[in-house]
Design a protein around this motif. Structure first.
Motif, PDB file in Angstrom:
ATOM      1  N   ILE A   1       0.356  -1.187   0.304  1.00  0.00           N
ATOM      2  CA  ILE A   1      -0.461  -0.005  -0.017  1.00  0.00           C
ATOM      3  C   ILE A   1       0.900   1.439   0.262  1.00  0.00           C
ATOM      4  O   ILE A   1       1.323   1.259   1.067  1.00  0.00           O
ATOM      5  CB  ILE A   1      -0.810  -0.289   1.085  1.00  0.00           C
ATOM      6  N   HIS A   2       1.013   2.058  -0.973  1.00  0.00           N
ATOM      7  CA  HIS A   2       1.376   3.517  -0.920  1.00  0.00           C
ATOM      8  C   HIS A   2       0.345   4.471  -0.736  1.00  0.00           C
ATOM      9  O   HIS A   2      -0.406   4.698  -1.464  1.00  0.00           O
ATOM     10  CB  HIS A   2       2.066   3.752  -2.450  1.00  0.00           C
TER      11      HIS A   2
ATOM     12  N   THR B   1      -3.915  13.794  -1.017  1.00  0.00           N
ATOM     13  CA  THR B   1      -3.523  12.482  -0.362  1.00  0.00           C
ATOM     14  C   THR B   1      -4.324  11.117  -1.333  1.00  0.00           C
ATOM     15  O   THR B   1      -5.813  10.782  -1.662  1.00  0.00           O
ATOM     16  CB  THR B   1      -4.390  11.805   0.681  1.00  0.00           C
ATOM     17  N   ILE B   2      -2.976  10.803  -1.999  1.00  0.00           N
ATOM     18  CA  ILE B   2      -3.283   9.278  -2.929  1.00  0.00           C
ATOM     19  C   ILE B   2      -3.026   8.242  -2.678  1.00  0.00           C
ATOM     20  O   ILE B   2      -2.136   8.058  -1.506  1.00  0.00           O
ATOM     21  CB  ILE B   2      -2.184   9.512  -4.419  1.00  0.00           C
ATOM     22  N   VAL B   3      -3.724   7.000  -2.744  1.00  0.00           N
ATOM     23  CA  VAL B   3      -3.426   5.579  -2.231  1.00  0.00           C
ATOM     24  C   VAL B   3      -3.506   4.678  -2.774  1.00  0.00           C
ATOM     25  O   VAL B   3      -4.255   4.990  -4.213  1.00  0.00           O
ATOM     26  CB  VAL B   3      -4.320   5.769  -0.070  1.00  0.00           C
ATOM     27  N   THR B   4      -2.264   4.515  -2.750  1.00  0.00           N
ATOM     28  CA  THR B   4      -2.333   2.789  -4.819  1.00  0.00           C
ATOM     29  C   THR B   4      -2.036   2.416  -3.184  1.00  0.00           C
ATOM     30  O   THR B   4      -1.809   1.656  -2.932  1.00  0.00           O
ATOM     31  CB  THR B   4      -1.012   3.213  -5.261  1.00  0.00           C
ATOM     32  N   VAL B   5      -2.785   0.705  -3.977  1.00  0.00           N
ATOM     33  CA  VAL B   5      -2.661  -0.456  -4.581  1.00  0.00           C
ATOM     34  C   VAL B   5      -1.639  -1.601  -4.769  1.00  0.00           C
ATOM     35  O   VAL B   5      -2.979  -1.756  -5.549  1.00  0.00           O
ATOM     36  CB  VAL B   5      -3.999  -1.344  -3.297  1.00  0.00           C
ATOM     37  N   THR B   6      -0.312  -2.111  -4.973  1.00  0.00           N
ATOM     38  CA  THR B   6      -0.397  -2.907  -5.703  1.00  0.00           C
ATOM     39  C   THR B   6       0.095  -4.471  -5.168  1.00  0.00           C
ATOM     40  O   THR B   6      -0.096  -4.227  -3.559  1.00  0.00           O
ATOM     41  CB  THR B   6       0.924  -2.178  -5.862  1.00  0.00           C
TER      42      THR B   6
ATOM     43  N   SER C   1      -6.070  -1.749  -6.190  1.00  0.00           N
ATOM     44  CA  SER C   1      -6.631  -0.457  -6.467  1.00  0.00           C
ATOM     45  C   SER C   1      -5.824   0.623  -6.268  1.00  0.00           C
ATOM     46  O   SER C   1      -4.968   0.839  -5.526  1.00  0.00           O
ATOM     47  CB  SER C   1      -7.471  -0.789  -5.691  1.00  0.00           C
ATOM     48  N   TRP C   2      -6.582   2.149  -6.430  1.00  0.00           N
ATOM     49  CA  TRP C   2      -6.209   3.692  -6.256  1.00  0.00           C
ATOM     50  C   TRP C   2      -7.255   4.340  -5.523  1.00  0.00           C
ATOM     51  O   TRP C   2      -8.676   4.247  -6.207  1.00  0.00           O
ATOM     52  CB  TRP C   2      -5.276   3.896  -6.600  1.00  0.00           C
ATOM     53  N   SER C   3      -7.425   5.104  -5.196  1.00  0.00           N
ATOM     54  CA  SER C   3      -8.079   6.376  -4.319  1.00  0.00           C
ATOM     55  C   SER C   3      -7.686   7.411  -4.344  1.00  0.00           C
ATOM     56  O   SER C   3      -5.915   7.366  -4.009  1.00  0.00           O
ATOM     57  CB  SER C   3      -9.081   5.677  -3.895  1.00  0.00           C
ATOM     58  N   SER C   4      -7.960   8.308  -4.540  1.00  0.00           N
ATOM     59  CA  SER C   4      -7.389  10.230  -3.649  1.00  0.00           C
ATOM     60  C   SER C   4      -8.432  10.068  -3.611  1.00  0.00           C
ATOM     61  O   SER C   4      -9.597  10.324  -3.544  1.00  0.00           O
ATOM     62  CB  SER C   4      -6.767  10.471  -5.184  1.00  0.00           C
TER      63      SER C   4
END
Length: 138
Positions: A30-31, A39-44, A52-55
């Motif tokens: 999780i970045h 704030t940007i949250v990226t799941v790799t 998935s990602w969300s901001s």
């Protein structure tokens, strides 16, 4: 009745299901990028492919409200929900940036029920700065 001619190279022949929903990922990364404005949250997955990602911006916050801790919490919750739907159980967290949403995003990730193996701060720090310009002749 006319005979149907099969199309060669058609996209329909290869895949039947959506590529992203077909993946099952037990472990991921999780970045969290927390700037002052968003704030940007990226799941790799562990190979770095985005699951998935969300901001804060995509969650409906606009202007200065995107930089708030509540916006970061909402963004992290949205990203975690779609990641958990794909079977994620364990994760590593990388947090980058100086923003207000760092702690709030981490709190939301903890609450989601995913086991965290570690939390690492990967904010880039300048250690000796840029090379100064050459001195001009007087």
């Amino acid at each position: 009745m006319a005979k149907l001619i099969p199309k060669i190279g058609s996209r329909k022949t290869g895949r039947l299901s959506s590529r992203k929903s077909g993946r099952r990922i037990p472990k991921g990364v999780i970045h969290v990028q927390a700037s002052f404005n968003n704030t940007i949250v990226t799941v790799t997955d562990v190979r770095g492919r985005v699951v998935s990602w969300s901001s804060a911006g995509t969650c409906g916050f606009r202007g200065t409200r995107r930089g708030t801790p509540f916006a970061a919490q909402t963004a992290a919750g949205n990203a975690m929900r779609t990641a958990m739907d794909q079977g994620m159980q364990r994760a590593e967290v990388m947090i980058k940036g100086p923003g207000l949403g760092r702690d709030a995003a981490l709190r939301a990730i903890r609450r989601s029920g995913i086991l965290l193996s570690f939390v690492r701060d990967v904010t880039p720090m300048p250690h000796n700065g840029c090379r100064p310009p050459k001195k001009r002749r007087v």
